[in-house]
Motif scaffolding. Structure first.
Motif: not given
Length: 246
Positions: A119-126, A128-131, A229-238
């Motif tokens: 499940p996706i909990t957040g996203a941001a496109v930029s 050079d560096d998206s997450r 990013k919290g107990r059950e949240n992982r942020r992947f940076r592309i």
């Protein structure tokens, strides 16, 4: 009264130029056109920048594009008073180099949701560096493994296309929605799906953003960082380009 802008980018994200008519200029100077190629900030993807040109040689820079009272009302924001008025005809040109980077990145984010089917909990496109943030108690992933699997999808050069389905079809297929907390807007009678692979064989999910026509156009990408990013949240940076040497 909310206006409805014909969003040309929803059917063709590669339109870099078009013509339109000004239908309104709001109290803050925001310009509303009858049709546009400018994507408005939504779903983690930033709005387009570019310019509007008039036949007399005047040019209006567009510093941002946002939605108004509804998602269908698209507002082009100039840095200063544009001097435009309803009825003016303008030529539209987006910052194509910037848009293409965002299209490549947005498509890469979709590929990441295939590699990490959580499940996706957040996203941001930029540019050079998206997450993309996932609800994962223990990631169990390495940057190297995820990068390798992403590049497999890129090199396979899968086609990327869009298709419209009804609200009822979406309700009958709830697994199409990957976001944990945000559901696509319904009520208009149709939902736009982005399909990766033949007939969505690799991925299919609701999305109003712009994407490249094939995964090969994404180019080389890598996971720059996996953050807790919290107990059950992982942020992947592309990030674009090859992974830096260790």
């Amino acid at each position: 009264m909310a206006f409805v802008t014909e969003a040309l980018f929803r059917d063709d994200g590669y339109l870099a130029e078009a013509e339109a008519e000004v239908v309104a200029v709001n109290a803050r100077g925001g310009i509303i056109l009858d049709r546009t190629i400018f994507y408005a900030t939504s779903g983690g993807q930033p709005g387009d920048t570019g310019r509007l040109s008039l036949a007399d040689g005047r040019m209006v820079e567009i510093a941002a594009t946002v939605t108004g009272e509804t998602k269908d009302e698209i507002i082009h924001v100039p840095p200063t008073d544009s001097g435009l008025k309803p009825g003016d005809r303008v030529a539209l040109a987006i910052d194509w180099e910037r848009r293409l980077k965002l299209m490549r990145m947005h498509t890469a984010c979709h590929l990441l949701t295939v590699v990490c089917p959580f499940p996706i909990t957040g996203a941001a496109v930029s540019e050079d560096d998206s997450r993309v943030d996932f609800d994962i108690p223990d990631a169990g992933f390495t940057k190297e493994d995820v990068t390798a699997r992403l590049m497999e999808l890129v090199r396979a050069d899968h086609p990327v296309a869009t298709r419209w389905i009804s609200d009822e079809q979406l309700a009958a297929n709830p697994t199409l929605v990957k976001s944990k907390n945000v559901r696509p807007p319904t009520g208009s009678g149709r939902i736009r799906l982005v399909l990766v692979g033949a007939d969505g064989s690799v991925d299919s999910q609701p999305c109003g953003g712009t994407h490249v026509r094939s995964t090969g156009e994404v180019g080389e990408i890598h996971i720059g960082k996996i953050e807790k990013k919290g107990r059950e949240n992982r942020r992947f940076r592309i990030r674009f380009g090859p992974a830096p040497a260790a």
